[in-house]
Design a protein around this motif. Sequence first.
Motif, PDB file in Angstrom:
ATOM      1  N   ASN A 121      -3.144  -3.549   0.773  1.00  0.00           N
ATOM      2  CA  ASN A 121      -3.151  -2.153   0.337  1.00  0.00           C
ATOM      3  C   ASN A 121      -1.859  -1.677  -0.315  1.00  0.00           C
ATOM      4  O   ASN A 121      -1.607  -0.476  -0.416  1.00  0.00           O
ATOM      5  CB  ASN A 121      -3.496  -1.240   1.519  1.00  0.00           C
ATOM      6  CG  ASN A 121      -2.567  -1.423   2.709  1.00  0.00           C
ATOM      7  OD1 ASN A 121      -1.799  -2.372   2.770  1.00  0.00           O
ATOM      8  ND2 ASN A 121      -2.647  -0.508   3.659  1.00  0.00           N
ATOM      9  N   LEU A 149      -8.160  -1.977   0.634  1.00  0.00           N
ATOM     10  CA  LEU A 149      -7.506  -1.938  -0.670  1.00  0.00           C
ATOM     11  C   LEU A 149      -7.127  -0.519  -1.061  1.00  0.00           C
ATOM     12  O   LEU A 149      -7.691   0.456  -0.568  1.00  0.00           O
ATOM     13  CB  LEU A 149      -8.440  -2.520  -1.739  1.00  0.00           C
ATOM     14  CG  LEU A 149      -9.106  -3.866  -1.423  1.00  0.00           C
ATOM     15  CD1 LEU A 149     -10.075  -4.246  -2.531  1.00  0.00           C
ATOM     16  CD2 LEU A 149      -8.052  -4.944  -1.225  1.00  0.00           C
ATOM     17  N   HIS A 150      -6.192  -0.442  -1.997  1.00  0.00           N
ATOM     18  CA  HIS A 150      -5.739   0.844  -2.513  1.00  0.00           C
ATOM     19  C   HIS A 150      -5.685   0.823  -4.033  1.00  0.00           C
ATOM     20  O   HIS A 150      -6.282   1.662  -4.706  1.00  0.00           O
ATOM     21  CB  HIS A 150      -4.353   1.169  -1.933  1.00  0.00           C
ATOM     22  CG  HIS A 150      -3.606   2.233  -2.655  1.00  0.00           C
ATOM     23  ND1 HIS A 150      -2.240   2.192  -2.824  1.00  0.00           N
ATOM     24  CD2 HIS A 150      -4.017   3.364  -3.276  1.00  0.00           C
ATOM     25  CE1 HIS A 150      -1.847   3.253  -3.501  1.00  0.00           C
ATOM     26  NE2 HIS A 150      -2.899   3.983  -3.789  1.00  0.00           N
ATOM     27  N   LEU A 152      -6.357   0.086  -7.852  1.00  0.00           N
ATOM     28  CA  LEU A 152      -7.604  -0.148  -8.589  1.00  0.00           C
ATOM     29  C   LEU A 152      -7.713  -1.594  -9.070  1.00  0.00           C
ATOM     30  O   LEU A 152      -8.823  -2.124  -9.210  1.00  0.00           O
ATOM     31  CB  LEU A 152      -7.704   0.814  -9.770  1.00  0.00           C
ATOM     32  CG  LEU A 152      -8.024   2.268  -9.399  1.00  0.00           C
ATOM     33  CD1 LEU A 152      -7.900   3.168 -10.617  1.00  0.00           C
ATOM     34  CD2 LEU A 152      -9.422   2.372  -8.804  1.00  0.00           C
ATOM     35  N   ILE A 155      -9.239  -3.439  -6.269  1.00  0.00           N
ATOM     36  CA  ILE A 155     -10.671  -3.132  -6.194  1.00  0.00           C
ATOM     37  C   ILE A 155     -11.437  -3.920  -7.250  1.00  0.00           C
ATOM     38  O   ILE A 155     -12.505  -4.490  -6.979  1.00  0.00           O
ATOM     39  CB  ILE A 155     -10.890  -1.619  -6.365  1.00  0.00           C
ATOM     40  CG1 ILE A 155     -10.280  -0.867  -5.175  1.00  0.00           C
ATOM     41  CG2 ILE A 155     -12.373  -1.294  -6.510  1.00  0.00           C
ATOM     42  CD1 ILE A 155     -10.271   0.640  -5.336  1.00  0.00           C
ATOM     43  N   GLN A 156     -10.887  -3.981  -8.464  1.00  0.00           N
ATOM     44  CA  GLN A 156     -11.546  -4.718  -9.542  1.00  0.00           C
ATOM     45  C   GLN A 156     -11.680  -6.202  -9.202  1.00  0.00           C
ATOM     46  O   GLN A 156     -12.745  -6.806  -9.385  1.00  0.00           O
ATOM     47  CB  GLN A 156     -10.762  -4.551 -10.847  1.00  0.00           C
ATOM     48  CG  GLN A 156     -11.314  -5.328 -12.035  1.00  0.00           C
ATOM     49  CD  GLN A 156     -12.715  -4.892 -12.423  1.00  0.00           C
ATOM     50  OE1 GLN A 156     -13.101  -3.744 -12.180  1.00  0.00           O
ATOM     51  NE2 GLN A 156     -13.488  -5.808 -12.997  1.00  0.00           N
ATOM     52  N   ARG A 159     -14.303  -6.779  -6.523  1.00  0.00           N
ATOM     53  CA  ARG A 159     -15.653  -6.690  -7.098  1.00  0.00           C
ATOM     54  C   ARG A 159     -16.021  -7.984  -7.814  1.00  0.00           C
ATOM     55  O   ARG A 159     -17.157  -8.462  -7.717  1.00  0.00           O
ATOM     56  CB  ARG A 159     -15.734  -5.503  -8.052  1.00  0.00           C
ATOM     57  CG  ARG A 159     -15.842  -4.145  -7.349  1.00  0.00           C
ATOM     58  CD  ARG A 159     -15.445  -3.001  -8.276  1.00  0.00           C
ATOM     59  NE  ARG A 159     -16.159  -3.017  -9.540  1.00  0.00           N
ATOM     60  CZ  ARG A 159     -17.279  -2.329  -9.801  1.00  0.00           C
ATOM     61  NH1 ARG A 159     -17.810  -1.579  -8.844  1.00  0.00           N
ATOM     62  NH2 ARG A 159     -17.846  -2.383 -10.984  1.00  0.00           N
ATOM     63  N   PHE A 165     -15.154  -4.369   0.483  1.00  0.00           N
ATOM     64  CA  PHE A 165     -13.842  -3.733   0.549  1.00  0.00           C
ATOM     65  C   PHE A 165     -13.929  -2.316   1.083  1.00  0.00           C
ATOM     66  O   PHE A 165     -14.930  -1.619   0.905  1.00  0.00           O
ATOM     67  CB  PHE A 165     -13.143  -3.750  -0.820  1.00  0.00           C
ATOM     68  CG  PHE A 165     -13.873  -3.031  -1.923  1.00  0.00           C
ATOM     69  CD1 PHE A 165     -13.616  -1.692  -2.198  1.00  0.00           C
ATOM     70  CD2 PHE A 165     -14.812  -3.696  -2.696  1.00  0.00           C
ATOM     71  CE1 PHE A 165     -14.275  -1.030  -3.221  1.00  0.00           C
ATOM     72  CE2 PHE A 165     -15.483  -3.044  -3.724  1.00  0.00           C
ATOM     73  CZ  PHE A 165     -15.217  -1.706  -3.989  1.00  0.00           C
ATOM     74  N   ILE A 167     -11.594   1.370   1.302  1.00  0.00           N
ATOM     75  CA  ILE A 167     -10.560   2.092   0.569  1.00  0.00           C
ATOM     76  C   ILE A 167      -9.500   2.578   1.553  1.00  0.00           C
ATOM     77  O   ILE A 167      -9.787   3.325   2.486  1.00  0.00           O
ATOM     78  CB  ILE A 167     -11.153   3.278  -0.210  1.00  0.00           C
ATOM     79  CG1 ILE A 167     -12.226   2.779  -1.175  1.00  0.00           C
ATOM     80  CG2 ILE A 167     -10.060   4.028  -0.959  1.00  0.00           C
ATOM     81  CD1 ILE A 167     -11.744   1.736  -2.169  1.00  0.00           C
ATOM     82  N   TYR A 182     -15.662   6.273  -4.939  1.00  0.00           N
ATOM     83  CA  TYR A 182     -15.444   4.934  -4.390  1.00  0.00           C
ATOM     84  C   TYR A 182     -16.751   4.321  -3.894  1.00  0.00           C
ATOM     85  O   TYR A 182     -16.927   3.096  -3.940  1.00  0.00           O
ATOM     86  CB  TYR A 182     -14.411   4.992  -3.270  1.00  0.00           C
ATOM     87  CG  TYR A 182     -13.008   5.220  -3.777  1.00  0.00           C
ATOM     88  CD1 TYR A 182     -12.356   4.243  -4.528  1.00  0.00           C
ATOM     89  CD2 TYR A 182     -12.330   6.412  -3.521  1.00  0.00           C
ATOM     90  CE1 TYR A 182     -11.067   4.443  -5.003  1.00  0.00           C
ATOM     91  CE2 TYR A 182     -11.039   6.618  -3.993  1.00  0.00           C
ATOM     92  CZ  TYR A 182     -10.419   5.634  -4.735  1.00  0.00           C
ATOM     93  OH  TYR A 182      -9.145   5.833  -5.210  1.00  0.00           O
ATOM     94  N   LEU A 185     -18.267   2.715  -6.748  1.00  0.00           N
ATOM     95  CA  LEU A 185     -17.577   1.472  -7.097  1.00  0.00           C
ATOM     96  C   LEU A 185     -17.987   0.318  -6.187  1.00  0.00           C
ATOM     97  O   LEU A 185     -17.670  -0.834  -6.473  1.00  0.00           O
ATOM     98  CB  LEU A 185     -16.061   1.662  -7.010  1.00  0.00           C
ATOM     99  CG  LEU A 185     -15.376   2.395  -8.164  1.00  0.00           C
ATOM    100  CD1 LEU A 185     -13.878   2.525  -7.887  1.00  0.00           C
ATOM    101  CD2 LEU A 185     -15.600   1.681  -9.488  1.00  0.00           C
ATOM    102  N   ALA A 187     -17.498   0.470  -2.567  1.00  0.00           N
ATOM    103  CA  ALA A 187     -16.781   0.446  -1.287  1.00  0.00           C
ATOM    104  C   ALA A 187     -17.759   0.619  -0.135  1.00  0.00           C
ATOM    105  O   ALA A 187     -18.638   1.483  -0.174  1.00  0.00           O
ATOM    106  CB  ALA A 187     -15.731   1.552  -1.248  1.00  0.00           C
TER     107      ALA A 187
END
Length: 482
Positions: A121, A149-150, A152, A155-156, A159, A165, A167, A182, A185, A187
Motif C-alpha cells: 500500500n 493496495l493504494h 492506482l 490496482i492496475q 487487475r 484486492f 483498497i 473502486y 474497478l 475491489a
Amino acid sequence: MFLFCGQYALTSTDQKTFFSGLPSYLSGCVPFPWLASFFPIWENLFWIAFPVPVGMEKVELLAPCRNWQSLKAAEKYADAVYFGTHVLNLRQQADNFDIQELQEVTNYCHDRDLEVYLTVNAIIYDNEIQVLRETLEAASDAGIDAAILHDLAAIQVAREIGIPFHISTQANVSNTLSAQFYQDLGATRVILARELSLEMIKAVAGGLSTTGVEIFVHGAMCTSISGRCYLSLDCMDSDTFSGNRGRCVQPCRRRWRVIDEENNEFLYNGKMFLNTKDLCMIEYIPELFMTGARSFKIEGRMRDPHYVEVVTRCYREAMDSYQEGTYTKDKIANWLDQLSKVFNRGFTTGFFFQRPTEKDVEHDIRGNVSKFRMIEVGYVNDFFSKKKVVKIILTNGSLKLGNEIFFKGRGSTTYFHQEITSMRIHGKDVTETPVATSKNHVLVSIKVKERVKENDRVFIFTNETYENFKAGKDRTKRYNLY
C-alpha cells in the motif's frame, strides 16, 4: 435475539424523546420500563436492547502480523491476518516476511482457516513497477486471498494478474461515490478512512452491492487524514522517511515549539498537541455491528506479539459475546483492563461519535502509558523434548512459581507463554530463584508445554519495576525495559 447492554436512568418524560432521537444504527431498540420493578432503587431505570440480527453475514476479525511470532499470537482468535514483505508496504520498519515465505505463510494460515492479506500500500514510483509486479505475482502464486493496495498502478497490475484486492485506508475513501468507483474497478473490499462516523460508515456500506467495507476498531491513530502525512518527510528532508513510504519517524509524537514569522511563540506548556490517543471500540461492539461493515481491523504491525494476542483475544471474545447475547458491562470492564496493560497511548473513540477534541490527545507521555512492560530475564540454554523441560539461564531478575513466563524466538518462530508450575535448581525443587544479574547468572529448569529452541529469549510481563520504583527500592536497576 436481543441483548441487554446499556443502562440509563432518565425521567419518564425524557424516554420518548431519547428513543425518537436514537441514530438509525440503533433503530429497533426497545425500552423495557417494566424492568425497573426489579430495581426499586432506580425508579426510572430502563434498559436498551440491541437487536442481534439472526443469520447476519459473518463479520471478520482482522489481526496484524509483523512476523511469525505475531502470526502465532493471532491464529487462535483472528479470522484473517494482514502483513507485508520487505518492499512497498507502509510498515517498512516492522520485521515483515520475505517474499520467498509467502507460500509457507499462506499454507500455514489456510490450514488454520485464516484468510491472508498482503499489504502493498505504499506510493509507487516508475522504477518500482517491476518490483510491484513481481510481488503481486508471487502473492497470487502463493494463494494470498487479497492484496491491500493504494496506488492506482498497483490496482492496475492486480487487475492484470487477477489477484483480488482491497483498497487501503490510504486511499481515504470517505463517501459512497468513491467506494462505488473502486467497486467498479473490481475491489472486493474498501478499508474506509478513519475519519468517518458510524452513520457515515453505514451509508457507505449500504451503498455497495458486491464490495465489502472494512473499518479500524483498535490501535494507533494518525494525526493526519488517514495517514496521508508529509511531516516526517519534511522534518527529515528525505522521502526515505516519508509516512507514505512506510518509514515515518513520528514527529507528531514529540513536543513542539510553535513560533510565527514575527517571533511570537504559541505557549503549549510543553504539551504534545499532535500525539493522538489510540482507538479503542471494545465498549461499542453492538454499534459497530450495526454499521454493516464486514471486517473489524486491529492496527499494530509494529507491535509485540503479546500485544497482538491480547488485543485480538479481547475483540474475539467481545464479538462472540455480542452475537451470543452475553455482552455485559462486567465483561467490557475486564477487556478494558486487559487492553490497558499492553501498549497504549490512552484510548479514544476517534471519529465514530464526534470529531476528536483536545481530550483525544495524549499531552504528557510520548509512548506507552501502560505501567506494564515485557522484561527480558534470560534465554534458553537447552531443551529436553521427551521430558518437556527447558534449562534457562537467568541474566536479569528472578522467577517464582505462578509467574507467567514468555518464550520468544531469537531468529526462530517460537512464541508462547505459560504459568510456571515447577522449578528446579541443582536438582532440587524451588519456589523462587535467586536474583540474577549480568555478572551472576542463575541456571534453572522449568517444565514447559511447547517446544523451544536454544537461545530463545525469556520474558515476564509485569509492572513490578514501576511499583518498586515508587516504593523507593533499587531493584529497578537490574531490569532492562523491552
